[in-house]
Design an enzyme around this catalytic site. Structure first.
Site, PDB file in Angstrom:
ATOM      1  N   GLN A  33       4.845  28.571  -4.705  1.00 46.09           N
ATOM      2  CA  GLN A  33       5.344  29.019  -3.348  1.00 46.09           C
ATOM      3  C   GLN A  33       6.157  27.782  -3.221  1.00 46.09           C
ATOM      4  OE1 GLN A  33       3.466  31.419  -1.717  1.00 46.09           O
ATOM      5  NE2 GLN A  33       2.026  32.121  -2.828  1.00 46.09           N
ATOM      6  N   ASP A  74       3.386  24.019 -10.120  1.00 50.38           N
ATOM      7  CA  ASP A  74       3.288  25.141 -10.127  1.00 50.38           C
ATOM      8  C   ASP A  74       4.494  25.351  -9.077  1.00 50.38           C
ATOM      9  OD1 ASP A  74       2.684  27.959  -8.794  1.00 50.38           O
ATOM     10  OD2 ASP A  74       0.397  27.562  -9.225  1.00 50.38           O
ATOM     11  N   CYS A 108      -7.427  32.540  -3.493  1.00 49.34           N
ATOM     12  CA  CYS A 108      -7.305  31.953  -4.699  1.00 49.34           C
ATOM     13  C   CYS A 108      -7.547  29.817  -4.748  1.00 49.34           C
ATOM     14  CB  CYS A 108      -6.726  32.794  -6.192  1.00 49.34           C
ATOM     15  SG  CYS A 108      -7.161  34.443  -6.065  1.00 49.34           S
ATOM     16  N   LYS A 158       7.089  36.555  -5.861  1.00 51.42           N
ATOM     17  CA  LYS A 158       7.412  35.983  -4.941  1.00 51.42           C
ATOM     18  C   LYS A 158       8.596  35.599  -4.451  1.00 51.42           C
ATOM     19  CE  LYS A 158       2.826  34.161  -6.028  1.00 51.42           C
ATOM     20  NZ  LYS A 158       1.557  35.057  -5.084  1.00 51.42           N
ATOM     21  N   HIS A 213      -4.188  26.342  -6.525  1.00 50.46           N
ATOM     22  CA  HIS A 213      -4.745  28.228  -6.867  1.00 50.46           C
ATOM     23  C   HIS A 213      -5.080  28.083  -8.123  1.00 50.46           C
ATOM     24  CE1 HIS A 213      -3.366  32.293  -7.598  1.00 50.46           C
ATOM     25  NE2 HIS A 213      -3.882  32.871  -6.368  1.00 50.46           N
TER      26      HIS A 213
HETATM   27  N1  7TS Z   1      -0.021  29.453  -7.895  1.00 50.42           N
HETATM   28  C1  7TS Z   1       0.214  29.803  -7.245  1.00 50.42           C
HETATM   29  C2  7TS Z   1       0.323  28.136  -6.610  1.00 50.42           C
HETATM   30  C3  7TS Z   1      -0.042  30.578  -5.944  1.00 50.42           C
HETATM   31  O1  7TS Z   1       0.217  31.069  -5.651  1.00 50.42           O
HETATM   32  C4  7TS Z   1       0.035  31.782  -6.938  1.00 50.42           C
HETATM   33  C5  7TS Z   1      -0.470  33.192  -6.729  1.00 50.42           C
HETATM   34  C6  7TS Z   1      -0.144  31.487  -8.159  1.00 50.42           C
HETATM   35  C7  7TS Z   1      -0.026  30.815  -9.310  1.00 50.42           C
HETATM   36  C8  7TS Z   1       0.175  32.717  -9.214  1.00 50.42           C
HETATM   37  O2  7TS Z   1       0.754  33.681  -9.295  1.00 50.42           O
HETATM   38  P1  7TS Z   1       1.235  35.366 -10.307  1.00 50.42           P
HETATM   39  O3  7TS Z   1       2.304  35.624  -8.996  1.00 50.42           O
HETATM   40  O4  7TS Z   1       0.979  34.505 -11.516  1.00 50.42           O
HETATM   41  O5  7TS Z   1      -0.216  35.746  -9.924  1.00 50.42           O
HETATM   42  N2  7TS Z   1      -0.667  33.147  -5.152  1.00 50.42           N
HETATM   43  C9  7TS Z   1      -0.955  34.516  -4.952  1.00 50.42           C
HETATM   44  C10 7TS Z   1      -1.523  34.441  -3.293  1.00 50.42           C
HETATM   45  O6  7TS Z   1      -1.167  33.006  -2.524  1.00 50.42           O
HETATM   46  N3  7TS Z   1      -2.442  35.338  -2.814  1.00 50.42           N
HETATM   47  O7  7TS Z   1      -1.698  36.354  -3.970  1.00 50.42           O
HETATM   48  C11 7TS Z   1      -1.393  35.870  -4.829  1.00 50.42           C
END
Ligand code: 7TS
Length: 419
Positions: free
Chosen positions: A216, A213, A377, A239, A136
């Protein structure tokens, strides 16, 4: 055509009382454009159970005060609630110590913290950082910024056509200039589950620390950071059925001790003078300013909720949904799934003939079905597959097999209209 066999009927597949689980999520019970909502955008953010919503309300109605500073009773209540939540997180990922659990805004902030602080401690000009094609943007840009600032280099593990990483290439990228490997546990865009345990072992053979990371991964499988033995593990609460604006950096205590503060301010100090200041104990050294107290409490409630269901049931059910949806989607004429790794989280990316993913997303929305359409992203990964966008469906344990059936009907409608 539908080739689903008898033992995949919903009642046989669940062993999870999905109807009563759904009753815990008030948002799911609504109509969008006259249809019952089907929420298939769980990789972007998950919906919240009543227990999380209620605890946030209770917090502001009965407990709200700042933490770690007041001498009054409410401040004690708030501090206890906040620190209890930290213990829930520690237990949830089996960290060794509370000092290793830092509350932050989310994965993005956690990765930026490591890039800034660990970067300052250990990474210099001509050093190398390894990431993968599956990242991401949150696990690309902080490293690019660091590399630009100090003259280090970013190396990227390639991905095969099926969405799995090339592990031989990975090994050959590691050398004595490699200072960190930052790797996603699960691809948000195409669902690949990386063999992180094996990849961490490989890195450690060369003495290289690893950041995972887990954004997910944490919603779908049990994580044990001591078993993984990674140096850093990050995830976002939203999430994981928790609130937005709260997330976790797990890091080995020895490293956090060595790392300089990321931000300065209240909470993170011990003694301040104009000549020089000293910093607080872990984890507070990395929690400058008033934290998201209610968010942490909400995340604690989300962890309680998930733990009560149990990952053995969650993972099994979601994998059955993934298998069912994969088979049914492949039966839609002209549909191509991007990423068919052997080990996948319940995330499916696809394209349908040359219909634009945004058009598909818009038509599905008119049927009450929320999916994601775009680059997720993960622009370098999209480019690797020669695409600018896909449609992505991502499941949670409150999704059902009949919702998948409605998705298929919706896609057949899309084909009739635009195919
Ligand atoms: N890393 C991964 C693998 C992610 O899927 C996301 C957000 C992030 C980092 C960033 O997370 P945040 O909570 O700090 O924003 N992924 C997604 C997505 O797949 N669709 O919207 C956000």
């Amino acid at each position: 055509m539908n080739t689903i066999v008898a033992d995949t009927s919903e009642s046989n597949q669940t062993q999870l009382d999905v109807e009563s689980i759904r009753a815990d999520f008030p948002l799911l019970d609504q109509k969008i454009h006259g249809h019952s909502l089907i929420y298939f955008d769980n990789a972007a953010t998950t919906q919240k159970p009543n227990s999380v919503i209620q605890i946030e309300k209770d917090f502001y109605e009965k407990i709200n005060a700042n933490v770690h500073r007041g001498v009054h009773t409410l401040s004690d209540y708030a501090t206890n609630a906040y620190e209890n939540a930290r213990e829930k997180v520690r237990d949830f990922i089996n960290a060794n110590s509370l000092r290793e659990i830092v509350f932050l805004k989310g994965s993005t902030e956690a990765i930026n913290l490591v890039a800034s602080s660990f970067g300052q401690l250990r990474i210099s000009k001509d050093d190398e950082i390894i990431i993968s094609y599956l990242e991401h943007h949150a696990n690309i840009i902080p490293w690019q910024l660091l590399c630009d600032r100090i003259g280090a280099r970013l190396k990227v593990i390639p991905v095969f056509d099926n969405g799995e990483l090339d592990l031989q290439a990975y090994e050959s990228l590691i050398n004595n200039r490699t200072k960190l490997i930052a790797l996603t546990h699960v691809s948000n865009a195409i669902g690949t589950v990386n063999p992180v345990k094996e990849m961490i072992n490989t890195a450690h053979c060369s003495g290289v620390p690893v950041l995972i990371d887990g954004s997910q991964a944490v919603p779908h499988e049990k994580i044990d950071v001591q078993e993984l033995d990674c140096e850093f593990y990050v995830f976002s609460g939203h999430k994981l059925y928790g609130p937005t604006g709260i997330g976790i950096l797990y890091a080995k205590e020895s490293l956090l001790n060595e790392m300089p503060p990321y931000q300065g301010g209240g909470e993170m100090i011990r003694v301040v003078t104009f000549a020089q200041s000293t910093y607080n104990d872990l984890p507070y050294k990395f929690e400058a300013g008033t934290p998201n107290i209610a968010g942490a409490v909400g995340l604690g409630a989300a962890i309680d909720y998930i733990t009560a269901i149990g990952f053995s049931r969650i993972t099994r059910y979601e994998q059955q949904l993934l298998d069912y949806a994969t088979k049914k989607l492949l039966s839609v004429e002209g549909l191509k799934i991007i990423g068919q790794a052997k080990n996948k989280a319940p995330v499916i990316s696809f394209v349908l003939e040359d219909i634009h993913p945004h058009d598909i997303g818009t038509i599905l929305d008119h049927h009450g079905i929320a999916v994601r359409a775009g680059h997720h992203c993960a622009m370098p990964l999209m480019e690797r597959f020669g695409l600018s966008a896909t449609v992505r469906v991502s499941f949670a344990f409150y999704n059902t097999f009949s919702e998948v059936d409605r998705l298929i009907e919706g896609l057949n409608e899309v084909r009739r209209m635009l195919g």
